[in-house]
Design an enzyme around this catalytic site. Sequence first.
Site, PDB file in Angstrom:
ATOM      1  N   CYS A   1     -26.006  23.300 -33.649  1.00  0.00           N
ATOM      2  CA  CYS A   1     -27.165  23.565 -32.801  1.00  0.00           C
ATOM      3  C   CYS A   1     -28.180  22.431 -32.893  1.00  0.00           C
ATOM      4  O   CYS A   1     -28.322  21.781 -33.932  1.00  0.00           O
ATOM      5  CB  CYS A   1     -27.809  24.884 -33.220  1.00  0.00           C
ATOM      6  SG  CYS A   1     -29.286  25.339 -32.295  1.00  0.00           S
TER       7      CYS A   1
ATOM      8  N   SER B   1     -31.246  22.698 -33.133  1.00  0.00           N
ATOM      9  CA  SER B   1     -32.268  23.020 -34.128  1.00  0.00           C
ATOM     10  C   SER B   1     -31.950  22.368 -35.467  1.00  0.00           C
ATOM     11  O   SER B   1     -32.854  21.908 -36.181  1.00  0.00           O
ATOM     12  CB  SER B   1     -32.386  24.539 -34.293  1.00  0.00           C
ATOM     13  OG  SER B   1     -32.779  25.147 -33.089  1.00  0.00           O
TER      14      SER B   1
ATOM     15  N   CYS C   1     -27.071  32.360 -32.059  1.00  0.00           N
ATOM     16  CA  CYS C   1     -28.296  31.581 -31.861  1.00  0.00           C
ATOM     17  C   CYS C   1     -28.486  31.220 -30.393  1.00  0.00           C
ATOM     18  O   CYS C   1     -29.331  31.781 -29.711  1.00  0.00           O
ATOM     19  CB  CYS C   1     -28.307  30.329 -32.729  1.00  0.00           C
ATOM     20  SG  CYS C   1     -29.800  29.315 -32.500  1.00  0.00           S
TER      21      CYS C   1
END
Length: 361
Positions: free
Chosen positions: A38, A40, A162
């Site tokens: 991801c 993030s 997510c």
Amino acid sequence: MKAAVLREVGKPLQIEDVQINKPGPHEVLIRTMAAGVCHSDLHFIEGSYPHPLPAVLGHESAGIVEQVGSEVRTVKPGDHVITCLSAYCGHCESCLTGHMSLCVSPDTKRDKDDEPRLMQNGVGLPQFLNLSSFAEQMLIHEHACVAIRKDMPFDRAALIGCSVTTGVGAVIHTSNVRPGETVAVIGCGGVGLSAINGAAIAGAGRIIAIDMVPGKENLAMAFGATDFICAADTDAVKAVIEMTKGGVHHAFEAIGLSKTAEQAFNMLRRGGTANIIGMIPVGQSISLMGAAFLGEKRIQGSMMGSNRFPVDMPRLVDFYMSGRLKLDDLVSRRLKLEQVNEAFDEMKRGEIARSVIVFDA
């Protein structure tokens, strides 16, 4: 167990041996089967967001329950589960008022006097976002996972933990998109594509996808977009306002930049709502024209799609199994743990939707 460890900001992850503890009363030991890579995580690798180091990264995963603590009632050994970084305690004000994704209770973590969940050479490692899923096993609070049906493929289930929950949830929960309304999504990565898919599921009348990479058009259309704007050679705000004759009801920023957050607000119609999903780096601010608020325009954040994940994730699994959630096209590449840095290099170039680390490969 093998794990991908970040030792220094700006440096590649290192595959190292890490020790994992036994489950406490409310904890679950999971054999990791798949973990999404991801954006993030990249924020922490690049130092845009701080985190104690060294740390095992990863926060988008699915696996099989191996052991449970004495007080665990939500899952059992052998269950297939999706994990979620927004672990919830179940009894704080946020949880009791239906805002589980906002829970920050320390009850989901071990006390500082307890042995840490992860260790290396006798020294504790801080757990990353309640999960640390770039590892062969995870030791987490029982309220950081949910059991799902066993015919769901792990590599696609992991993404629900997510990017899918964040994108779909921002549309359905945070902004409450209604049938027939107009939507713009800035950024066609994993979260943005999920927001597009969520808008289609919600019945949005027009879904405008915006990205700097023209090659993302076909992918955006496959997820439900009705229009595509290449922001590399077009003023996206002007184009959206012209296409919709005044702006959209809902805009979703799924990149994490001040500029695109401002664009999301500026492309709204009167009474519209801009949702900032992307992680704008710490210390950066956005600038908005104050007069725009006279038109009752709103700007708001969305934390993990305002999820109620024990309810939402099994439903999203059902959406996938019935063909409504487009997860197959979201997986661009399947990798081994040792290839995790390759996935981040590809992410930086903006060429792919999502890479997934598969642990049984």
